[in-house]
Scaffold this active site. Structure first.
Site, short mmCIF file in Angstrom:
data_model
loop_
_atom_site.label_atom_id
_atom_site.label_comp_id
_atom_site.label_asym_id
_atom_site.label_seq_id
_atom_site.Cartn_x
_atom_site.Cartn_y
_atom_site.Cartn_z
N ARG A 1 0.24 -8.51 13.92
CA ARG A 1 -0.35 -7.53 12.99
C ARG A 1 -1.24 -8.24 11.96
NH1 ARG A 1 4.67 -4.88 10.70
NH2 ARG A 1 3.26 -3.43 9.67
N ARG B 1 12.01 -1.83 10.12
CA ARG B 1 11.05 -1.33 11.10
C ARG B 1 10.98 -2.28 12.29
NH1 ARG B 1 5.53 0.21 8.04
NH2 ARG B 1 4.73 -0.77 9.93
N LYS C 1 0.83 -1.22 0.00
CA LYS C 1 0.00 0.00 0.00
C LYS C 1 0.86 1.27 0.00
CE LYS C 1 -2.24 -0.81 3.85
NZ LYS C 1 -1.51 -2.00 4.34
N ARG D 1 -8.79 1.11 9.84
CA ARG D 1 -8.41 -0.27 10.10
C ARG D 1 -9.48 -0.99 10.92
NH1 ARG D 1 -2.54 0.60 9.49
NH2 ARG D 1 -1.37 -1.31 9.74
N ARG E 1 11.56 -6.27 4.09
CA ARG E 1 11.30 -4.85 3.86
C ARG E 1 12.36 -3.98 4.51
NH1 ARG E 1 5.50 -2.27 4.96
NH2 ARG E 1 5.81 -2.80 7.14
P1 AMP Z 1 1.48 0.67 9.14
O1 AMP Z 1 2.66 1.50 8.77
O2 AMP Z 1 0.23 1.09 8.41
O3 AMP Z 1 1.74 -0.81 9.03
O4 AMP Z 1 1.20 0.98 10.68
C1 AMP Z 1 2.16 0.72 11.68
C2 AMP Z 1 1.50 0.65 13.05
O5 AMP Z 1 0.86 1.90 13.35
C3 AMP Z 1 0.39 -0.37 13.18
O6 AMP Z 1 0.88 -1.67 13.46
C4 AMP Z 1 -0.40 0.21 14.36
O7 AMP Z 1 0.28 0.01 15.59
C5 AMP Z 1 -0.36 1.69 14.05
N1 AMP Z 1 -1.47 2.11 13.17
C6 AMP Z 1 -1.36 2.57 11.90
N2 AMP Z 1 -2.56 2.87 11.37
C7 AMP Z 1 -3.47 2.58 12.33
C8 AMP Z 1 -4.89 2.67 12.40
N3 AMP Z 1 -5.63 3.11 11.38
N4 AMP Z 1 -5.49 2.28 13.56
C9 AMP Z 1 -4.77 1.85 14.61
N5 AMP Z 1 -3.43 1.73 14.61
C10 AMP Z 1 -2.77 2.09 13.48
#
Ligand code: AMP
Length: 216
Positions: A167, A156, A13, A88, A123
């Site tokens: 996740r 990360r 994404k 989410r 990644r």
């Molecule tokens: P991502 O980069 O989108 O994989 O997000 C990394 C982390 O940020 C996730 O594992 C969550 O801990 C937090 N996070 C990101 N977006 C959301 C969301 N919409 N709702 C809740 N937690 C989020």
């Protein structure tokens, strides 16, 4: 036009959001990126959400919504948003709806979940400009150096194997429900995110171009 990129972690994404941002007049709004910046900059928000993120838990809905609404307000001159990693949960999606933030399109990244662990483990992300790489399929020209800004590439924290499992479970338990939610609204388009990056890009272009033309 506002669009949502929906899909499990590691489905590409972020990479595609950057492409859409460059090609269409839309602004990427990645909650993950906003949260990581807050942690890096040691803000009060960052301090509060650090534990959730490091353990691969979702940040609570109220906090996430505050951050998103605040960012929308700040960037309101933008022609539209690419929501990347948001919403989410059904609560988050309903809050957008209740606040009158209209979504014209949801692109659903379909990928075999068994491939996700592998993808996330490979990644790398640029510490400075946040561009993403995959050391097998999309490696940088120079080892651990970003092609674009020469920043350092890092892994990360939440891409560690035990955290990845959590996740993916959250995606299956909570985020996956959004597919039915948006399909019912008839704004969801599926794409095959297992294809190479360039082909996924083309799939997205084929969906977006007619919509952008319609708007003109
Ligand atoms: P991502 O980069 O989108 O994989 O997000 C990394 C982390 O940020 C996730 O594992 C969550 O801990 C937090 N996070 C990101 N977006 C959301 C969301 N919409 N709702 C809740 N937690 C989020």
């Amino acid at each position: 036009m506002n669009l949502i990129l929906l899909g499990p972690p590691g489905s590409g994404k972020g990479t595609q959001a950057k492409f859409i941002e460059e090609s269409y007049n839309l602004k990427q709004l990645s909650t993950g990126e906003l949260f990581r910046n807050a942690v890096k900059e040691k803000t009060a928000l960052g301090h509060h959400i650090q534990q959730y993120m490091n353990n691969g838990h979702l940040v609570p809905d109220e906090i996430t919504l505050d951050v998103v609404l605040d960012t929308i307000k700040r960037l309101k001159e933008s022609a539209g948003f690419i929501f990347d990693g948001f919403p989410r949960t059904i609560v988050q999606a309903q809050s957008l709806y209740e606040r009158g933030i209209e979504i014209q399109l949801v692109i659903n990244f379909i990928i075999d979940l068994s491939r996700i662990e592998d993808r996330l483990a490979r990644r790398r992300i640029c510490f400075s400009c946040k561009r993403e790489y995959n050391i097998k399929y999309q490696p940088p020209k120079e080892l651990n150096i970003c092609d674009r800004c020469k920043g350092e590439l890092i892994v990360r924290k939440d891409d560690a194997p035990n955290i990845i499992k959590k996740r993916i479970a959250d995606y299956q338990g909570l985020t996956h429900k959004l597919i039915a939610y948006y399909r019912e609204k008839q704004i969801l388009k599926d794409i095959d995110a297992d294809l190479p990056i360039e082909e996924v890009r083309l799939e997205i272009k084929n969906i977006l171009d007619p919509l952008v033309r319609e708007k003109k």
